[in-house]
Design a protein around this motif. Structure first.
Motif, PDB file in Angstrom:
ATOM      1  N   HIS A  88       0.813  -1.216   0.000  1.00 43.47           N
ATOM      2  CA  HIS A  88       0.000   0.000   0.000  1.00 43.47           C
ATOM      3  C   HIS A  88       0.848   1.269   0.000  1.00 43.47           C
ATOM      4  N   ASP A  89       2.111   1.167   0.402  1.00 46.40           N
ATOM      5  CA  ASP A  89       2.978   2.351   0.414  1.00 46.40           C
ATOM      6  C   ASP A  89       3.221   2.909  -0.983  1.00 46.40           C
ATOM      7  N   LEU A  90       2.957   2.121  -2.016  1.00 44.84           N
ATOM      8  CA  LEU A  90       3.143   2.600  -3.387  1.00 44.84           C
ATOM      9  C   LEU A  90       2.206   3.756  -3.714  1.00 44.84           C
ATOM     10  N   CYS A  91       1.118   3.857  -2.996  1.00 47.62           N
ATOM     11  CA  CYS A  91       0.071   4.834  -3.336  1.00 47.62           C
ATOM     12  C   CYS A  91       0.234   6.184  -2.652  1.00 47.62           C
ATOM     13  N   TRP A  92       1.222   6.336  -1.813  1.00 47.72           N
ATOM     14  CA  TRP A  92       1.289   7.545  -1.004  1.00 47.72           C
ATOM     15  C   TRP A  92       2.002   8.701  -1.666  1.00 47.72           C
ATOM     16  N   HIS A  93       1.645   9.880  -1.243  1.00 50.54           N
ATOM     17  CA  HIS A  93       2.287  11.149  -1.557  1.00 50.54           C
ATOM     18  C   HIS A  93       3.686  11.078  -0.937  1.00 50.54           C
ATOM     19  N   VAL A 103      -5.427  18.108  -6.471  1.00 50.62           N
ATOM     20  CA  VAL A 103      -5.905  16.767  -6.157  1.00 50.62           C
ATOM     21  C   VAL A 103      -7.194  16.516  -6.940  1.00 50.62           C
ATOM     22  N   PRO A 104      -7.200  15.455  -7.747  1.00 49.36           N
ATOM     23  CA  PRO A 104      -8.415  15.147  -8.513  1.00 49.36           C
ATOM     24  C   PRO A 104      -9.579  14.796  -7.582  1.00 49.36           C
ATOM     25  N   LYS A 105     -10.776  15.055  -8.064  1.00 41.37           N
ATOM     26  CA  LYS A 105     -11.963  14.645  -7.320  1.00 41.37           C
ATOM     27  C   LYS A 105     -11.984  13.121  -7.264  1.00 41.37           C
ATOM     28  N   TRP A 106     -12.724  12.576  -6.290  1.00 43.62           N
ATOM     29  CA  TRP A 106     -12.696  11.143  -6.029  1.00 43.62           C
ATOM     30  C   TRP A 106     -12.870  10.245  -7.246  1.00 43.62           C
ATOM     31  N   PRO A 107     -13.894  10.415  -8.068  1.00 40.14           N
ATOM     32  CA  PRO A 107     -14.047   9.470  -9.192  1.00 40.14           C
ATOM     33  C   PRO A 107     -12.840   9.464 -10.121  1.00 40.14           C
ATOM     34  N   GLU A 108     -12.314  10.639 -10.430  1.00 38.69           N
ATOM     35  CA  GLU A 108     -11.152  10.715 -11.312  1.00 38.69           C
ATOM     36  C   GLU A 108      -9.907  10.176 -10.623  1.00 38.69           C
ATOM     37  N   PHE A 109      -9.786  10.440  -9.333  1.00 40.66           N
ATOM     38  CA  PHE A 109      -8.651   9.928  -8.574  1.00 40.66           C
ATOM     39  C   PHE A 109      -8.649   8.407  -8.587  1.00 40.66           C
ATOM     40  N   MET A 110      -9.811   7.807  -8.363  1.00 38.17           N
ATOM     41  CA  MET A 110      -9.904   6.346  -8.325  1.00 38.17           C
ATOM     42  C   MET A 110      -9.615   5.742  -9.704  1.00 38.17           C
ATOM     43  N   LYS A 111     -10.009   6.421 -10.774  1.00 34.58           N
ATOM     44  CA  LYS A 111      -9.654   5.949 -12.120  1.00 34.58           C
ATOM     45  C   LYS A 111      -8.135   5.903 -12.271  1.00 34.58           C
ATOM     46  N   GLY A 112      -7.460   6.937 -11.747  1.00 35.58           N
ATOM     47  CA  GLY A 112      -6.002   6.963 -11.807  1.00 35.58           C
ATOM     48  C   GLY A 112      -5.385   5.828 -11.004  1.00 35.58           C
ATOM     49  N   CYS A 113      -5.959   5.531  -9.836  1.00 33.08           N
ATOM     50  CA  CYS A 113      -5.453   4.420  -9.015  1.00 33.08           C
ATOM     51  C   CYS A 113      -5.588   3.097  -9.764  1.00 33.08           C
ATOM     52  N   ILE A 114      -6.728   2.912 -10.402  1.00 29.59           N
ATOM     53  CA  ILE A 114      -6.956   1.673 -11.152  1.00 29.59           C
ATOM     54  C   ILE A 114      -5.978   1.575 -12.319  1.00 29.59           C
TER      55      ILE A 114
END
Length: 89
Positions: free
Chosen positions: A33-38, A56-67
Motif C-alpha cells: 500500500h505504500d506505493l500509493c502515497w504522496h 488533487v483530482p476529485k474522487w471518481p477521477e482519482f480512483m480511475k487513476g489508481c486503477i
C-alpha cells in the motif's frame, strides 16, 4: 537552479550523491500500500525549498487513476508477488 553543485568540493559532491541515492532507494523500496502515497520526503531532498500546492483530482477521477496505476503494475511487473494484506493506517 543547481548552482550549489558548482561550489561543492569533490567530497561534498560524493556525500550529496550518497544522500540522494539513499532517498531514491527508500522511494524505490516502497511496496504494498505504500506505493500509493504522496512522497514529500523524496522532494525534500532537493535544495530548492518550495511549498507546492498539489492539485488533487476529485474522487471518481482519482480512483480511475489508481486503477490505471494498478493495471500498469500488472504490465510492468507481471511476476511480482501479490498480496491481499489489508490496508493499515
Amino acid at each position: 537552479m543547481d548552482e550549489d553543485l558548482e561550489r561543492m568540493t569533490r567530497e561534498e559532491l560524493i556525500e550529496e550523491a550518497k544522500r540522494l541515492r539513499q532517498g531514491i532507494r527508500e522511494h524505490r523500496d516502497c511496496s504494498g500500500h505504500d506505493l500509493c502515497w504522496h512522497h514529500p520526503a523524496l522532494w525534500a531532498l532537493l535544495p530548492d525549498k518550495t511549498d507546492p500546492v498539489s492539485v488533487v483530482p476529485k474522487w471518481p477521477e482519482f480512483m480511475k487513476g489508481c486503477i490505471t496505476y494498478r493495471q500498469s503494475l500488472n504490465e510492468q511487473l507481471p511476476n511480482a508477488p501479490r498480496s491481499d494484506g489489508p490496508f493499515e493506517e
